[in-house]
Design a protein around this motif. Structure first.
Motif, PDB file in Angstrom:
ATOM      1  N   VAL A  37      80.110  31.204 -10.870  1.00 50.39           N
ATOM      2  CA  VAL A  37      81.455  31.820 -10.823  1.00 50.39           C
ATOM      3  C   VAL A  37      82.452  30.896 -11.522  1.00 50.39           C
ATOM      4  CG1 VAL A  37      83.348  32.393  -9.246  1.00 50.39           C
ATOM      5  CG2 VAL A  37      80.997  33.111  -8.707  1.00 50.39           C
ATOM      6  N   ALA A  93      80.434  36.118 -30.389  1.00 44.54           N
ATOM      7  CA  ALA A  93      79.304  37.071 -30.339  1.00 44.54           C
ATOM      8  C   ALA A  93      77.948  36.410 -30.592  1.00 44.54           C
ATOM      9  CB  ALA A  93      79.515  38.252 -31.288  1.00 44.54           C
ATOM     10  N   HIS A 136      75.953  30.620 -19.460  1.00 46.39           N
ATOM     11  CA  HIS A 136      76.604  31.793 -18.881  1.00 46.39           C
ATOM     12  C   HIS A 136      77.936  32.087 -19.578  1.00 46.39           C
ATOM     13  CE1 HIS A 136      77.375  34.852 -15.934  1.00 46.39           C
ATOM     14  NE2 HIS A 136      78.532  34.304 -15.622  1.00 46.39           N
ATOM     15  N   HIS A 137      78.725  31.045 -19.808  1.00 50.80           N
ATOM     16  CA  HIS A 137      80.055  31.203 -20.407  1.00 50.80           C
ATOM     17  C   HIS A 137      79.967  31.917 -21.751  1.00 50.80           C
ATOM     18  CE1 HIS A 137      84.195  30.459 -21.296  1.00 50.80           C
ATOM     19  NE2 HIS A 137      84.337  29.360 -20.591  1.00 50.80           N
ATOM     20  N   SER A 161      77.316  33.820 -22.716  1.00 52.82           N
ATOM     21  CA  SER A 161      76.311  34.898 -22.686  1.00 52.82           C
ATOM     22  C   SER A 161      76.886  36.244 -23.109  1.00 52.82           C
ATOM     23  CB  SER A 161      75.680  35.007 -21.293  1.00 52.82           C
ATOM     24  OG  SER A 161      76.663  35.388 -20.336  1.00 52.82           O
ATOM     25  N   ASN A 162      78.189  36.400 -22.989  1.00 48.34           N
ATOM     26  CA  ASN A 162      78.841  37.655 -23.408  1.00 48.34           C
ATOM     27  C   ASN A 162      79.398  37.547 -24.828  1.00 48.34           C
ATOM     28  OD1 ASN A 162      80.976  35.934 -23.005  1.00 48.34           O
ATOM     29  ND2 ASN A 162      82.297  37.465 -22.032  1.00 48.34           N
ATOM     30  N   GLY A 163      79.133  36.425 -25.478  1.00 53.35           N
ATOM     31  CA  GLY A 163      79.650  36.236 -26.822  1.00 53.35           C
ATOM     32  C   GLY A 163      80.937  35.444 -26.887  1.00 53.35           C
ATOM     33  N   CYS A 164      81.436  35.002 -25.750  1.00 51.58           N
ATOM     34  CA  CYS A 164      82.662  34.176 -25.755  1.00 51.58           C
ATOM     35  C   CYS A 164      82.380  32.907 -26.555  1.00 51.58           C
ATOM     36  CB  CYS A 164      83.068  33.822 -24.324  1.00 51.58           C
ATOM     37  SG  CYS A 164      84.555  32.801 -24.255  1.00 51.58           S
ATOM     38  N   HIS A 209      68.665  34.609 -18.837  1.00 53.90           N
ATOM     39  CA  HIS A 209      69.620  33.847 -19.662  1.00 53.90           C
ATOM     40  C   HIS A 209      70.090  32.568 -18.978  1.00 53.90           C
ATOM     41  CE1 HIS A 209      72.421  35.858 -16.979  1.00 53.90           C
ATOM     42  NE2 HIS A 209      73.435  35.235 -17.513  1.00 53.90           N
ATOM     43  N   LEU A 210      69.753  32.404 -17.707  1.00 48.15           N
ATOM     44  CA  LEU A 210      70.133  31.190 -16.973  1.00 48.15           C
ATOM     45  C   LEU A 210      68.910  30.383 -16.555  1.00 48.15           C
ATOM     46  CD1 LEU A 210      72.901  32.776 -14.697  1.00 48.15           C
ATOM     47  CD2 LEU A 210      73.226  31.406 -16.773  1.00 48.15           C
ATOM     48  N   LEU A 225      68.403  34.704 -13.491  1.00 47.47           N
ATOM     49  CA  LEU A 225      68.022  35.692 -14.505  1.00 47.47           C
ATOM     50  C   LEU A 225      67.672  34.947 -15.800  1.00 47.47           C
ATOM     51  CD1 LEU A 225      70.573  38.602 -13.900  1.00 47.47           C
ATOM     52  CD2 LEU A 225      68.220  38.417 -13.142  1.00 47.47           C
ATOM     53  N   TYR A 268      73.796  34.415  -8.125  1.00 46.59           N
ATOM     54  CA  TYR A 268      73.292  35.077  -9.334  1.00 46.59           C
ATOM     55  C   TYR A 268      73.934  34.543 -10.616  1.00 46.59           C
ATOM     56  CZ  TYR A 268      70.977  38.481  -6.354  1.00 46.59           C
ATOM     57  OH  TYR A 268      70.154  39.075  -5.439  1.00 46.59           O
ATOM     58  N   LEU A 269      75.110  33.987 -10.489  1.00 48.97           N
ATOM     59  CA  LEU A 269      75.794  33.491 -11.685  1.00 48.97           C
ATOM     60  C   LEU A 269      76.772  32.400 -11.270  1.00 48.97           C
ATOM     61  CD1 LEU A 269      78.890  34.849 -11.515  1.00 48.97           C
ATOM     62  CD2 LEU A 269      77.682  36.848 -12.372  1.00 48.97           C
ATOM     63  N   ALA A 313      77.998  37.368  -5.607  1.00 54.68           N
ATOM     64  CA  ALA A 313      77.553  36.956  -6.951  1.00 54.68           C
ATOM     65  C   ALA A 313      77.179  35.472  -7.013  1.00 54.68           C
ATOM     66  CB  ALA A 313      78.642  37.262  -7.976  1.00 54.68           C
TER      67      ALA A 313
END
Lengths: 442, 442
Positions: B174, B229, B357-358, B360-363, B304-305, B302, B171-172, B168
């Protein structure tokens, strides 16, 4: 243990005592007078400490104003009436026990001091239905453990590991730090997260994730903290356990499988849910039980994790359940389906061992720290406490009572966690519920 | 980027401006008038926001009382004079920029408003020598990334991995969650922790650990947070970067190698150190530079980054150093030895990508969150930024200038981290220092 009052029985455990709050005497209530869990109530725009009793919520600040408490109980009630419970949690157990004893005394139906307190009912009680509850405290730190050997072994097998159990698992309680900012009290929707994952064709994708899971855990709120570089010896841990809640460690497995190099991160930090009521360690004293027996041949705990008292009574006999209802089920009037039924006493490590280990390197815990047990899966299939186990990571769907199938949680699915401690001769102590519904990705 | 004032140059970057605080004009100061980093000063028992200027510390509350600020700058100074900088960090960049502009104006030697301010020197300035500084803010959450490809590859090789880089990694960015309670400001001793490790003979032991390491990192303090979110798009990240500090992620490698199933835990949560001064993203605007070039064949970030602006100016050209002095060196009058010299611009991922990235999931990030870069090791041997790399995990000792050798840090060893940003045409912006000495296990 050092402070016998933390783990031993006293008058507040007496099952024969009834409350003048009638609903607290119902057989099926989670909140009899023997429970008295703490939470934070919003009343007239102000937040303050509260206690669940039957179908009512007792406003501690209002009871303080009504003159219910004296001495140590009064000082503890002052701390407990603040907008968060952190200052109350930080008190020595003797002080928090004094408040519990006073509340028990004021709320009992057969006591001399309960009778005058009853006259304050309109001032101090709010119906639980419709009450706005908040996180019980400012969650200072969040550590999530991995203490179910069954959950860990099944995960290892799903990953195809030759030895499904990590080598360290039987030597220490494995843990990682979680994110506190995204922990919410039971209630609000859980928005399906976006994230990155590796697809079956080897490509790496980003979008709304499919593999959405819940994890049924028991959460511990730390009471007194410890100073940095001053570990808590395992035989003193009982004095540091304030109380317990239900914890849903919502997990985006699509993300987790791909990102995990240094442990869980975006797969778990978008939303975690806790129940609003903190059931005190004192209320749970009757349900302490022997730590899970280690299979023959397993290593004995190293000295910093070894305690005769902890082995004898360091586990908690708490039944835990997860219930699922889908949009379809709710719109057709079907009740929720119980999809998991497990017990915290099956965990390989005790909360005492978790706290002793956490501080063994000098890490300082703070009042209001949340410590998760990890997914409380038992040995039986019915006790699997997450979808990943039930569906072998999405390979085999489970079927709900109405015929719907699930490999993962779908939008509209609601998960409700419940917990209770039962034992002959004692009133059943309930945890209320921890509720959350999956909302579509935004 | 969305807000050009966050990344573009303005009058406060003008290298020709001098301060009436003479020491701020010295060539070798870390804190010229173009820097103005924020911290928390304790003065007469009260904590409040402060700014480093030359060899002095400016008490923002005292300057406020002296009538230095108006309008937006005054409102920002009120937030910045609180006992922690969180409320100040939470302000929109336009407000924090207004305070910086006003401070620059009041402290300059050639300005009309600087001249009257000089008369307040005795009221507002405290000598930095002997000043008591605290953590700049309440650290809400602590996330540590792993963004040096060189550090990651060397670690993978030391572990004997066939592919030393996790799949990974490219790609992101870590990351894992760290522990906030044990983060301390520069200064206090770092007590060697006890812990569990697996010995060469296969036995599992517990005791004071041997493999004690430092890790030289750059820390970001998050300014404005985001709602749960609601991810921060990468092209807006610049508005969320408040400022930077030096971060020593002290590591007990003996523990880490053994415990690590779900990422670092007791190996890293006993003590982390940050420098007291937060160098603002605005002060560092001249030192923004192109993101590290990705080797041919590496995957493109990707969407979003991915950001053209972030690729063009998302990295920071900041030189970072670690210095070691032993008990023997100090008692014989030898100066410290520089054991690492590296640069933050070599990181594979930018802080913009880390924040995007941190979330990107809504955190949700909070003002006062600390985000670590991970160990900032470069390609050259001299740029290895931890002992583990320098000694191949204790296999080969390094030799200090006085002939002492080290496989790991020994009791009495002091590590001082330093940082500076240099560029022709601009004043050098320094970070002060982040200091800690290993104390014997208790």
């Amino acid at each position: 243990m050092a402070d016998v009052t933390t783990t031993s029985l006293n008058a507040t455990h007496d099952a024969s005592v009834r409350s003048w709050v009638d609903s607290a005497n119902a057989d099926d209530t989670d909140f009899p007078i023997q429970n008295l869990p703490y939470g934070i109530l919003e009343r007239d725009g102000r937040r303050g400490g509260a206690v669940a009793i039957g179908d009512q919520v007792l406003d501690i600040g209002a009871a303080l104003d009504a003159g219910w408490f004296e001495g140590a109980a009064r000082r503890a009630a002052e701390a407990a009436s603040a907008p968060t419970l952190n200052a109350f949690m930080a008190l020595p157990p003797a002080d928090t026990h004094a408040l519990r004893a006073a509340l028990f005394d004021r709320l009992r139906a057969d006591g001399t001091s309960g009778d005058p307190a009853r006259a304050d009912a309109a001032k101090v009680l709010v119906p639980a239905a419709g009450a706005t509850l908040h996180l019980p405290c400012r969650i200072e730190g969040y550590t999530d453990f991995l203490t179910s050997i069954h959950h860990t072994e099944r995960h290892g097998k799903l990953k195809g590991l030759k030895d499904p159990l990590p080598p360290a698992f039987k030597y220490l309680p494995v843990a990682y730090h979680g994110r506190t900012s995204s922990i919410r009290v039971s209630g609000p929707d859980v928005v399906r997260p976006h994230g990155q994952w590796k697809a079956a064709d080897g490509s790496v994708q980003f979008g709304a994730i499919e593999a959405m899971d819940f994890e049924l855990e028991l959460g511990l709120f730390v009471g007194q903290g410890n100073a940095q570089a001053s570990p808590i010896p395992i035989d003193q841990v009982a004095d540091y356990l304030f109380g317990f809640c239900l914890l849903n460690d919502w997990s985006a497995k699509s993300i987790q499988w791909w990102e995990q190099v240094l442990g869980p991160f975006l797969g778990k930090n978008f939303h975690s849910s806790v129940s609003p009521w903190v059931v005190t360690a004192e209320a749970l004293a009757p349900f302490r039980t022997a730590a899970c027996a280690r299979p023959e041949g397993d290593p004995a705990p190293l000295p910093h994790l070894a305690s005769e008292a902890d082995q004898r009574q360091g586990a908690f006999d708490i039944q835990l359940e997860a219930w699922l209802s889908s949009d379809t089920m709710r719109s057709s009037g079907d009740g929720p389906a119980r999809i998991s039924q497990t017990n915290a006493k099956t965990l390989y490590w005790t909360f005492g061992q978790m706290v002793a280990h956490h501080t063994s390197n000098g890490c300082n815990l703070l009042p209001g720290d949340l410590i998760g047990s990890g997914t409380v899966s038992g040995e039986a299939r019915s006790s699997m406490a997450c979808m990943t186990e039930m569906t072998s990571a999405g390979a085999e769907a489970i079927t709900l009572p109405n015929g719907e199938t699930r490999k993962w949680l779908m939008d509209g699915d609601e998960i409700v966690l419940r917990g209770k401690a039962e034992k002959a001769g004692f009133r059943t102590i309930g945890f209320g519920e921890c509720r959350g519904r999956i909302a579509p990705a935004r």
